[in-house]
Motif scaffolding. Structure first.
Motif, short mmCIF file in Angstrom:
data_model
loop_
_atom_site.label_atom_id
_atom_site.label_comp_id
_atom_site.label_asym_id
_atom_site.label_seq_id
_atom_site.Cartn_x
_atom_site.Cartn_y
_atom_site.Cartn_z
N LEU A 153 -41.56 -5.70 10.75
CA LEU A 153 -40.11 -5.88 10.25
C LEU A 153 -39.08 -6.81 10.64
N PRO A 154 -38.02 -7.27 10.09
CA PRO A 154 -36.87 -7.87 10.66
C PRO A 154 -35.80 -7.22 11.19
N LEU A 155 -36.22 -6.73 12.50
CA LEU A 155 -35.39 -5.77 13.28
C LEU A 155 -34.70 -6.66 14.29
N ALA A 156 -33.23 -6.55 14.38
CA ALA A 156 -32.60 -7.21 15.46
C ALA A 156 -32.70 -6.58 16.97
N ASP A 157 -33.14 -5.34 16.91
CA ASP A 157 -33.12 -4.75 18.17
C ASP A 157 -33.92 -3.48 17.99
N VAL A 158 -34.98 -3.04 19.18
CA VAL A 158 -35.85 -1.93 19.46
C VAL A 158 -35.70 -1.24 20.49
N ARG A 159 -35.44 0.06 20.43
CA ARG A 159 -35.27 1.06 21.34
C ARG A 159 -36.19 2.08 21.34
N ALA A 160 -37.38 2.35 22.15
CA ALA A 160 -38.29 3.26 22.31
C ALA A 160 -37.83 4.29 23.39
N HIS A 161 -38.68 5.56 23.23
CA HIS A 161 -38.30 6.59 24.21
C HIS A 161 -36.87 7.21 24.14
N CYS A 162 -36.37 7.20 22.78
CA CYS A 162 -35.00 7.69 22.79
C CYS A 162 -35.02 9.20 22.32
N LEU A 163 -34.37 9.77 23.40
CA LEU A 163 -34.07 11.26 23.15
C LEU A 163 -32.80 11.45 22.27
N PRO A 164 -32.32 12.50 21.74
CA PRO A 164 -31.30 12.83 21.12
C PRO A 164 -30.05 12.33 21.56
N GLU A 165 -29.85 12.59 23.05
CA GLU A 165 -28.94 11.71 23.68
C GLU A 165 -28.70 10.59 24.06
N ASP A 166 -29.99 9.66 23.77
CA ASP A 166 -30.08 8.53 23.77
C ASP A 166 -29.65 7.90 22.84
N LYS A 167 -29.87 8.39 21.78
CA LYS A 167 -29.42 7.73 20.59
C LYS A 167 -27.89 7.75 20.30
N LEU A 168 -27.46 9.06 20.47
CA LEU A 168 -26.13 9.26 20.47
C LEU A 168 -25.07 8.37 21.52
N ARG A 169 -25.96 8.01 22.72
CA ARG A 169 -25.16 7.22 23.61
C ARG A 169 -25.01 5.75 23.13
N TRP A 170 -26.03 5.46 22.61
CA TRP A 170 -26.16 3.89 21.92
C TRP A 170 -25.15 3.94 20.88
N ARG A 229 -22.41 5.52 20.35
CA ARG A 229 -21.01 5.51 20.89
C ARG A 229 -20.62 4.16 21.54
N GLN A 230 -21.76 3.63 22.11
CA GLN A 230 -21.45 2.48 23.02
C GLN A 230 -20.93 1.08 21.74
N GLN A 231 -22.03 1.27 20.75
CA GLN A 231 -21.64 0.36 19.55
C GLN A 231 -20.29 0.46 19.02
N GLU A 232 -20.02 1.90 18.92
CA GLU A 232 -18.68 1.71 18.11
C GLU A 232 -17.32 1.68 18.90
N ALA A 233 -17.72 1.75 20.05
CA ALA A 233 -16.44 1.58 21.31
C ALA A 233 -16.38 0.01 21.36
N GLN A 234 -17.34 -0.74 20.99
CA GLN A 234 -17.26 -2.08 20.94
C GLN A 234 -16.77 -2.71 19.61
N GLY A 235 -16.37 -1.86 18.70
CA GLY A 235 -15.95 -2.17 17.34
C GLY A 235 -16.95 -2.38 16.35
N ARG A 236 -18.24 -1.86 16.43
CA ARG A 236 -19.22 -2.19 15.68
C ARG A 236 -19.77 -0.93 14.85
N PRO A 237 -19.01 -0.48 13.92
CA PRO A 237 -19.47 0.81 13.19
C PRO A 237 -20.99 0.76 12.80
#
Length: 624
Positions: A481-498, A500-508
Motif C-alpha cells: 500500500l502507498p503509506l507515508a509512515d508505518v508504526r508497529a507495536h502501538c498500544l492505545p496510549e502510543d496511538k494517542l501520543r502520536w 497529539r504530537q501531530q496535532e501539536a505541530q499543526g497537522r490535524p
C-alpha cells in the motif's frame, strides 16, 4: 436510525413534544390557517423562542458574550414588533432543533465511555497459600495475590503467568487479529480474554493502575480535551449585532423615522445566516448516508475538511481482521501440499483456535473430503493431536513438535523464517513422528485498500499506519500500500501520543479504526471514523463517523464532500452577509419597508437552502 429516534423520544419527551407542536404550528401558519385572529406560528415563538431569548439574555448580561443567540433574539423581537410572526417562529424552530441534536450527540459520546467501563471484570479467583480458591470482587485484588483464570474468563488485573499454557485474545488492548500463546513468565493484561487453558498468575498492577483502567481514562480525557468548533455565525455575531444596532440607531437619529430603524432590524434578521451552515451540513450528511457513511457529529464534516493526515489501524480496517491460508508447504517428497492440507484440516475440525478454524474453512472451500478423525486432543497453547486415515497428526506451534522430540529439517526452517518475515502465522505439521510441513496464514488485505489510499493521496491527504501488530505484519501491509509512515507495536496510549504530537505541530489527524483499543485515538483525533459493520460498539460510539458497511472505498468521496461542504457554507455565509448589508443600506435610505424587507430576507433564505440542496447528489470526480 429509527432506534435512535425512539430512544431520543423516550429520553427527551418535553423537547420532542415542543418541536413537534412547533413544526405543526409553522405548517398551519404557512398554509394561511388562522385560529380566530391568532397566527399559529405564535406557538413556535413561545415554545422555541422563549428559551433562545433566555439564553441570549444570560449570555449578554452574565458573561458579556455576544453570540448567535443574541443575534437571533434581536431578530425575533424585531419580527414580532412588525408582525412577521412566521419568520420569528421559523428561526426559533431551526435554532432549537440544532441545539437538541447537539445534546443527543454529547449523550451518545458518554454512552460509549459507559460501555467501556462495563468491560471491567467483576470478580477474580484468588488462591490461598493452601491452594483453596475463593471468588472475590475484582477491585479487592491486591498486588502479589495469586489468581486463577479459567477458559473463557476475562483477566481481572495485569500480571505474570506462574503456571499453565493458554492463548489470550488481546484485541481489546492491541487490536491483534489472532490470540497470542502465553506460558509461564509471560505478561497478561486486564480486560483481555483467556481463550483455552486454565492458568495461575501473580497480580502486578491492580485497580486504577491496570491497563484497562488506563485506557478508560485515556478515552475520558480525550473526550474532555476535544474542543468543539465555534460556528462561523457565532464568530461574526458580535460585529453583525453592533453593525445592525448602530445602523438602526443612526438612521433613527438622522431621519427621526422609527419605521426605518425597525425595518433595519427586520432585514438583518439572520435567517439566511442561521440557515447557511445547518442546511449545507444536513444535505452533506444525506449525501454521506447514501454512500454508506453515518455522520454522527454535526460539525464532523467541518473538521474533516481541515484534515491532511489520515492514520489507519490495520486489523479490521485495512484488512478483514480474520486469518486466511496463504501457503501450504510440504517437506516430504511423497506428500503433496493438497494432501498435507487435507490431513491438517481433518485434525483441526474440532479445534476452537482461530488458526485451526481458518485452515478448516479454507479446506472446505476446495470441496475436498476430510479424513475421519480419531483420538482427538486439544493441547492449549500448543495445538492439536489426532489420528486421521490411520496416521498420527500433530498440528500447532514449534513448541508442540519439539515437545514430542520432532526437529525441523533445514529446508522447513528456512521456509518458516521467510513466512515469519512477512508477518505470517504458522501451523507446523508432523505425521507419524516426523516433520511434514507447515501451513502459513495471514490477515487478508481488503481488495479496495490500495484504491482507497491512492484516492486519499490524490485528495492531498497523507496516509499512515498505526497498528498493535508486529513489525513484520505491519511491513507486509506497507509493501502493498502507498503509506507515508508505518508504526508497529502501538498500544492505545502510543496511538494517542502520536496523534497529539501531530496535532501539536499543526497537522490535524483523522483516525480510522475498528477495535476497542482504537477508542482513545478515535476520540482524540480531530475526526474519528469507525468501521460500523465489523467494528466494536465502543469504537463506533467514540467516533464522529461510521462506515456502515465497512466500505473504505467511500473515504476519498467523504473527504472531497467535506471540502465541498465548506465551500458551500462559505458561499452561503458570504451571500447572506452581502444581502443583509445591502438590505440595511436600502432600509436606511427608505427604499425598503418592513414588509418588503421581510420578503428580501425570506428570498435570501430560499436561495441559501437551494444552494445547500445541491450537495445532496453531489459526486466527487475521479481525479485519477
Amino acid at each position: 436510525m429509527l432506534t435512535g429516534v425512539r430512544q431520543w423520544l423516550r429520553e427527551e419527551p418535553r423537547q420532542a413534544a415542543a418541536l413537534g407542536a412547533s413544526a405543526l404550528a409553522l405548517t398551519l401558519s404557512f398554509l394561511g390557517v388562522r385560529i380566530g385572529w391568532l397566527d399559529p406560528a405564535w406557538l413556535a415563538v413561545l415554545l422555541c423562542g422563549v428559551p433562545i431569548l433566555r439564553e441570549g439574555a444570560e449570555g449578554l448580561f452574565t458573561r458579556f458574550d455576544i453570540r448567535a443567540d443574541v443575534l437571533v433574539s434581536l431578530a425575533l423581537v424585531a419580527s414580532v414588533i412588525i408582525g412577521e410572526i412566521f419568520a420569528a417562529g421559523e428561526v426559533a424552530f431551526i435554532m432549537q432543533l440544532g441545539a437538541l441534536l447537539e445534546e443527543r450527540t454529547v449523550a451518545r459520546a458518554r454512552a460509549g465511555i459507559e460501555r467501556l467501563v462495563h468491560l471491567r471484570p467483576r470478580t477474580a479467583r484468588r488462591l490461598a497459600e493452601d491452594g483453596a480458591e475463593s471468588v472475590i470482587p475484582a477491585e479487592a485484588v491486591q498486588a502479589g495475590d495469586t489468581l486463577r483464570v479459567l477458559p473463557g474468563e476475562t483477566i481481572p488485573v495485569d500480571g505474570l503467568i506462574l503456571s499453565g499454557q493458554t492463548a489470550i485474545d488481546q484485541s481489546v488492548m492491541t487490536g491483534e487479529s489472532l490470540p497470542v500463546d502465553k506460558g509461564p513468565g509471560d505478561e497478561v493484561s486486564s480486560g483481555t480474554v483467556n481463550q483455552f487453558g486454565a492458568f495461575d498468575m501473580r497480580a502486578v498492577r491492580v485497580g486504577e493502575d491496570s491497563a484497562l483502567q488506563r485506557m478508560i481514562r485515556l478515552v475520558q480525557s480525550a473526550d474532555a480535551g476535544k474542543a468543539r468548533i465555534v460556528r462561523l455565525a457565532d464568530r461574526w455575531a458580535t460585529w453583525i449585532v453592533l453593525t445592525a444596532l448602530l445602523a438602526a440607531a443612526g438612521t433613527w437619529l438622522v431621519t427621526g423615522e422609527a419605521l426605518r430603524a425597525v425595518t433595519i432590524l427586520v432585514v438583518f434578521c439572520p435567517c439566511a445566516l442561521v440557515l447557511a451552515t445547518p442546511t449545507a451540513i444536513m444535505a452533506a450528511i444525506g449525501n454521506a448516508t447514501r454512500h454508506g457513511v453515518l455522520v454522527k457529529e454535526g460539525d464532523a464534516l467541518e473538521r474533516l475538511a481541515r484534515v491532511r493526515t489520515v492514520a489507519f489501524d490495520k486489523t479490521g480496517t485495512l484488512t478483514f481482521g480474520t486469518p486466511g491460508v496463504v501457503r501450504v508447504h510440504s517437506a516430504l517428497p511423497d506428500l503433496t501440499p493438497d494432501e498435507l492440507l487435507r490431513l491438517t484440516a481433518s485434525a483441526e475440525q474440532r479445534s476452537e483456535h482461530p488458526l485451526g478454524k481458518a485452515i478448516v474453512r479454507h479446506f472446505r472451500a476446495t470441496a475436498a473430503k476430510a479424513a475421519p478423525v480419531e483420538d482427538f486432543h486439544m493441547l492449549p497453547g500448543r495445538g492439536v493431536s489426532a489420528r486421521c486415515d490411520g496416521r498420527q497428526v500433530l498440528a500447532g506451534n514449534a513448541a508442540l513438535l519439539s515437545g514430542h522430540g520432532i526437529s525441523l529439517p533445514p529446508e522447513l526452517e528456512a521456509e518458516a523464517r521467510a513466512a515469519l518475515g512477512q508477518g505470517q502465522s504458522l501451523v507446523y505439521v508432523a505425521l507419524d513422528g516426523k516433520a511434514a510441513g507447515l501451513v502459513a496464514l495471514a490477515d487478508q488485505l481488503r481488495p479496495t485498500a490500495g484504491q482507497t489510499l491512492a484516492g486519499l493521496r490524490r485528495c492531498g491527504v497523507e496516509t499512515v499506519l498505526l497498528t498493535g501488530d508486529s513489525d513484520a505484519a505491519a511491513q507486509s501491509v506497507a509493501r502493498q500500500l502507498p503509506l507515508a509512515d508505518v508504526r508497529a507495536h502501538c498500544l492505545p496510549e502510543d496511538k494517542l501520543r502520536w496523534i497529539r504530537q501531530q496535532e501539536a505541530q499543526g497537522r490535524p489527524v483523522c483516525m480510522i479504526g475498528d477495535g476497542i483499543n482504537d477508542a482513545p485515538a478515535l476520540k482524540t483525533a480531530l475526526v474519528g471514523v469507525a468501521m460500523g459493520g465489523a467494528g466494536s460498539d465502543i469504537a463506533v460510539e467514540a467516533a464522529d463517523m461510521a462506515l456502515v458497511q465497512d466500505d473504505i472505498r467511500e473515504l476519498p468521496h467523504i473527504f472531497a464532500l467535506a471540502r465541498r461542504t465548506m465551500r458551500t457554507i462559505t458561499c452561503n455565509l458570504s451571500f447572506s452577509m452581502l444581502l443583509n448589508f445591502a438590505a440595511i443600506f436600502l432600509a436606511m435610505g427608505g427604499l425598503l419597508s418592513p414588509v418588503s424587507g421581510a420578503l428580501v430576507h425570506n428570498a435570501g433564505s430560499v436561495l441559501v437552502i437551494v444552494n445547500s440542496a445541491l450537495l445532496l447528489h453531489w459526486q466527487a470526480r475521479d481525479r485519477g
